[in-house]
Write an enzyme that holds these catalytic residues in place. Structure first.
Site, PDB file in Angstrom:
ATOM      1  N   ARG A   1       6.353 -12.246  -6.488  1.00 52.05           N
ATOM      2  CA  ARG A   1       5.020 -12.789  -6.775  1.00 52.05           C
ATOM      3  C   ARG A   1       4.815 -14.044  -5.928  1.00 52.05           C
ATOM      4  O   ARG A   1       5.527 -15.031  -6.099  1.00 52.05           O
ATOM      5  CB  ARG A   1       4.888 -13.120  -8.264  1.00 52.05           C
ATOM      6  CG  ARG A   1       3.590 -13.798  -8.596  1.00 52.05           C
ATOM      7  CD  ARG A   1       3.353 -13.968 -10.113  1.00 52.05           C
ATOM      8  NE  ARG A   1       2.110 -14.670 -10.319  1.00 52.05           N
ATOM      9  CZ  ARG A   1       1.989 -15.836 -10.964  1.00 52.05           C
ATOM     10  NH1 ARG A   1       3.032 -16.405 -11.520  1.00 52.05           N
ATOM     11  NH2 ARG A   1       0.819 -16.414 -11.068  1.00 52.05           N
TER      12      ARG A   1
ATOM     13  N   HIS B   1      -3.423 -20.257  -6.821  1.00 48.73           N
ATOM     14  CA  HIS B   1      -2.425 -20.958  -7.641  1.00 48.73           C
ATOM     15  C   HIS B   1      -2.566 -22.460  -7.357  1.00 48.73           C
ATOM     16  O   HIS B   1      -1.679 -23.103  -6.808  1.00 48.73           O
ATOM     17  CB  HIS B   1      -1.022 -20.432  -7.312  1.00 48.73           C
ATOM     18  CG  HIS B   1       0.030 -20.738  -8.327  1.00 48.73           C
ATOM     19  ND1 HIS B   1       0.862 -19.776  -8.871  1.00 48.73           N
ATOM     20  CD2 HIS B   1       0.431 -21.898  -8.891  1.00 48.73           C
ATOM     21  CE1 HIS B   1       1.724 -20.333  -9.711  1.00 48.73           C
ATOM     22  NE2 HIS B   1       1.478 -21.631  -9.740  1.00 48.73           N
TER      23      HIS B   1
ATOM     24  N   GLU C   1      -3.178 -19.521 -14.404  1.00 49.20           N
ATOM     25  CA  GLU C   1      -3.263 -20.553 -15.437  1.00 49.20           C
ATOM     26  C   GLU C   1      -4.508 -21.453 -15.351  1.00 49.20           C
ATOM     27  O   GLU C   1      -4.427 -22.614 -14.952  1.00 49.20           O
ATOM     28  CB  GLU C   1      -2.012 -21.430 -15.423  1.00 49.20           C
ATOM     29  CG  GLU C   1      -0.738 -20.661 -15.717  1.00 49.20           C
ATOM     30  CD  GLU C   1       0.473 -21.571 -15.898  1.00 49.20           C
ATOM     31  OE1 GLU C   1       0.421 -22.731 -15.472  1.00 49.20           O
ATOM     32  OE2 GLU C   1       1.476 -21.116 -16.472  1.00 49.20           O
TER      33      GLU C   1
ATOM     34  N   ASN D   1       2.505 -16.101 -18.506  1.00 46.96           N
ATOM     35  CA  ASN D   1       3.560 -17.046 -18.152  1.00 46.96           C
ATOM     36  C   ASN D   1       4.135 -17.543 -19.469  1.00 46.96           C
ATOM     37  O   ASN D   1       3.419 -18.124 -20.294  1.00 46.96           O
ATOM     38  CB  ASN D   1       2.991 -18.212 -17.329  1.00 46.96           C
ATOM     39  CG  ASN D   1       2.577 -17.761 -15.937  1.00 46.96           C
ATOM     40  OD1 ASN D   1       2.840 -16.619 -15.537  1.00 46.96           O
ATOM     41  ND2 ASN D   1       1.929 -18.637 -15.192  1.00 46.96           N
TER      42      ASN D   1
ATOM     43  N   TYR E   1       7.065 -19.601 -21.560  1.00 50.10           N
ATOM     44  CA  TYR E   1       8.131 -20.607 -21.495  1.00 50.10           C
ATOM     45  C   TYR E   1       8.634 -21.019 -22.877  1.00 50.10           C
ATOM     46  O   TYR E   1       9.776 -21.328 -23.060  1.00 50.10           O
ATOM     47  CB  TYR E   1       7.631 -21.849 -20.747  1.00 50.10           C
ATOM     48  CG  TYR E   1       7.489 -21.614 -19.249  1.00 50.10           C
ATOM     49  CD1 TYR E   1       8.564 -21.807 -18.391  1.00 50.10           C
ATOM     50  CD2 TYR E   1       6.285 -21.173 -18.699  1.00 50.10           C
ATOM     51  CE1 TYR E   1       8.461 -21.595 -17.019  1.00 50.10           C
ATOM     52  CE2 TYR E   1       6.164 -20.956 -17.326  1.00 50.10           C
ATOM     53  CZ  TYR E   1       7.250 -21.163 -16.497  1.00 50.10           C
ATOM     54  OH  TYR E   1       7.139 -20.930 -15.145  1.00 50.10           O
TER      55      TYR E   1
ATOM     56  N   GLU F   1       5.717 -15.268 -15.223  1.00 47.29           N
ATOM     57  CA  GLU F   1       6.639 -16.394 -15.024  1.00 47.29           C
ATOM     58  C   GLU F   1       7.462 -16.592 -16.276  1.00 47.29           C
ATOM     59  O   GLU F   1       6.957 -16.472 -17.394  1.00 47.29           O
ATOM     60  CB  GLU F   1       5.887 -17.716 -14.793  1.00 47.29           C
ATOM     61  CG  GLU F   1       5.285 -17.891 -13.438  1.00 47.29           C
ATOM     62  CD  GLU F   1       4.553 -19.229 -13.309  1.00 47.29           C
ATOM     63  OE1 GLU F   1       4.921 -20.211 -13.992  1.00 47.29           O
ATOM     64  OE2 GLU F   1       3.595 -19.272 -12.529  1.00 47.29           O
TER      65      GLU F   1
HETATM   66  C1  FCB Z   1       3.784 -22.947 -14.453  1.00 47.78           C
HETATM   67  C2  FCB Z   1       3.204 -22.922 -13.056  1.00 47.78           C
HETATM   68  C3  FCB Z   1       4.244 -22.847 -11.973  1.00 47.78           C
HETATM   69  C4  FCB Z   1       5.425 -23.751 -12.282  1.00 47.78           C
HETATM   70  C5  FCB Z   1       5.950 -23.470 -13.669  1.00 47.78           C
HETATM   71  C6  FCB Z   1       7.178 -24.268 -14.052  1.00 47.78           C
HETATM   72  O1  FCB Z   1       2.857 -23.503 -15.311  1.00 47.78           O
HETATM   73  O2  FCB Z   1       2.365 -21.811 -12.935  1.00 47.78           O
HETATM   74  O3  FCB Z   1       3.631 -23.177 -10.775  1.00 47.78           O
HETATM   75  O4  FCB Z   1       5.082 -25.060 -12.126  1.00 47.78           O
HETATM   76  O5  FCB Z   1       4.934 -23.727 -14.600  1.00 47.78           O
END
Ligand code: FCB
Length: 501
Positions: A108, A152, A197, A334, A336, A392
């Site tokens: 990606r 991005h 995002e 994404n 986390y 992500e």
């Molecule tokens: C996300 C972003 C990516 C990177 C990660 C850690 O929010 O899309 O560019 O910074 O966090």
């Protein structure tokens, strides 16, 4: 994303939605072959243009808002900039070779808008286009499927000066840029993400002022920018479908910074409380899902968000919502972290704070919460009914070269094992997850955290651009080689508890 900024706040509100059952058929399909990951699962890595390319002033590239923002005193940790970054612009062949050695199925990447259109619109830059053409050829030659993110965050400075996302024409500018990409690259790229995002390139950039261009706009203007950003997304989808070399081959998605909630227990009332919370706009700010997803996927703004916006909500044509809601092929999440939610004594969702001393990533905003990989895809699929890519997922650790010359990153291996176990569970329960992209292949420029946070499977020595694959690189290679089956091999590691205590 960066530092303290990635606070998120879903707030809580009443109301629950019915629990949709997961798609059992997909689970069965995935289970064939001995593991939850289907045969054609796209194991990938992700990077973005500004974070890795460098060459910020080379070959006719125009300026982006990040080029300008990084030069502002105090904007970025230790005054770091993306001027050189990982020098991927000149070293992309070495980086694609690393991807090939890793065995990834997909990469990606994002395109730098001002590199191909220095003024954002108008004359294109042949050298910039040529760079992406050579990069895509190299990726395809390595047998890797490119996923291309159109935007991005590195917005053209020239367009920012014309009002940026506040200008209603910004949606047309984005469509013009997308037409160029469709014309030049749709022969080779099938997987497209329009934007990465919106919470960040609108909210953090224009409301909070902590990302480029660093504005703190009044709320009404922030909402206007968000509105135009979503119109731009819709127009880009139309353009991609209309101009693609082979429209039927196009697979188009939209990527959000998913604010995940997970239920405190498996009790139905907690599962529904967390579901209500994940689809709530709880305060006047960007950290929610539905403000950015409902217009694009359901064609309407969420009522709770509209109530909070009140008189600040911009007046717009009804046809704008039709413009935003274009048929999509997939949803990019994404993922986390997750917040824990239970049903409170008053029957409403109640957010439970992270316990003191709970395990955290190098980035303070990220508690280690593997269940985000289960509940994020599951709730999102139940509501929006689209196949999912985890576009992500990753961890920042304070990596260093050890005395033996290697980079040992056991935290990252442990993190990925936990998170992928939960993703496997989502697949087993029938959530159609099509691929997973590690953030990131290389350590890179982490926005306003500069080079402090290292997210890579490959260590980068920024003094000499040497790449050193970390232990996690070898580990992920085995995951890919076994199509994730080794994650569930009890003889390899006896997992006592996926969620840390
Ligand atoms: C996300 C972003 C990516 C990177 C990660 C850690 O929010 O899309 O560019 O910074 O966090």
């Amino acid at each position: 994303m960066s530092g303290l900024s990635r606070r998120h706040f879903l707030g809580a509100s009443a109301g629950t939605l019915a629990l949709a059952t997961a798609a059992k058929a997909a689970a069965k399909a995935g289970a064939k072959g001995g593991g939850p990951f289907p045969k054609d699962f796209l194991w990938g890595v992700a990077m973005s243009a500004y974070q890795v390319e460098g060459a910020a002033y080379a070959d006719g590239k125009g300026q982006s808002v990040w080029d300008v923002f990084c030069k502002k005193k105090g904007a970025v940790f230790e005054g770091d900039t993306g001027d050189v970054a990982c020098d991927h612009y000149n070293r992309f062949k070495e980086d694609v070779a690393l991807m090939k050695a890793l065995g990834v199925k997909s990469y990606r990447l994002s395109i730098s808008w001002p590199r191909v259109l220095p003024d954002g619109i108008g004359a294109s830059n042949p050298k910039g286009l040529d760079f992406y053409s050579r990069l895509l050829d190299e990726v395809l030659k390595a047998g890797i499927e490119p996923m291309c993110t159109i935007f991005h965050w590195d917005y053209p400075q020239a367009l920012y000066k014309k009002g940026g996302w506040l200008n209603r024409d910004s949606a047309d500018w984005f469509a013009e840029y997308t037409s160029l990409l469709a014309d030049k690259f749709s022969d080779r790229v099938k997987l497209w993400a329009t934007q990465n995002e919106p919470q960040c390139f609108i909210g953090m950039a224009l409301l909070d002022g902590i990302h480029a261009p660093g504005d703190k706009l009044p709320f009404a203007q922030y909402l206007t920018a968000a509105h135009n950003g979503m119109r731009a997304h819709g127009k880009a989808v139309q353009v991609l479908r209309a101009r693609a070399k082979d429209p039927k081959a196009m697979s188009i998605g939209y990527v959000v910074s998913t604010q995940v909630t997970k239920p405190a227990t498996d009790k139905p009332e907690d599962v529904e409380a967390a579901r209500a919370a994940i689809f709530t706009v709880g305060y006047r700010g960007e950290w929610n899902n539905t403000w950015w997803m409902d217009p694009v996927l359901l064609g309407k703004y969420p009522e709770d968000g509209l109530a909070l916006a009140g008189k600040d909500m911009p007046k717009f044509k009804a046809s704008d919502l039709e413009e935003m809601k274009q048929p999509l092929d997939w949803l990019g999440l994404n993922l986390y972290k997750a917040e824990t939610v239970r049903q409170g004594a008053d029957g409403k969702p109640e957010h439970i704070p992270v316990p003191s001393g709970y395990p955290r990533a190098g980035s303070d905003w990220q508690p280690i919460t593997p269940a985000c990989m289960y509940w994020g895809p599951r709730y999102m699929y139940d509501r929006y009914k689209l196949p999912i890519y985890v576009t992500e997922n990753g961890l920042a650790t304070r990596d260093q070269v050890f005395l033996d010359g290697k980079v040992h990153d056991p935290q990252r291996v442990d993190f990925m094992h936990r998170y992928l176990s939960e993703l496997g569970r989502a697949l087993k329960d029938g959530v159609p997850v099509r691929g997973y992209y590690v953030w990131s292949l290389l350590d890179n420029f982490e926005w306003s955290d500069g080079y402090k946070q290292r997210f890579g499977l490959v260590y980068v020595d920024y003094q000499n651009q040497k790449r050193i694959p970390k232990d996690s690189f070898d580990w992920y290679k085995k995951v890919i080689a076994t199509n994730g089956r080794n994650l569930f091999d009890k003889t390899a590691v006896a997992i006592t508890q996926v969620t840390p205590t």
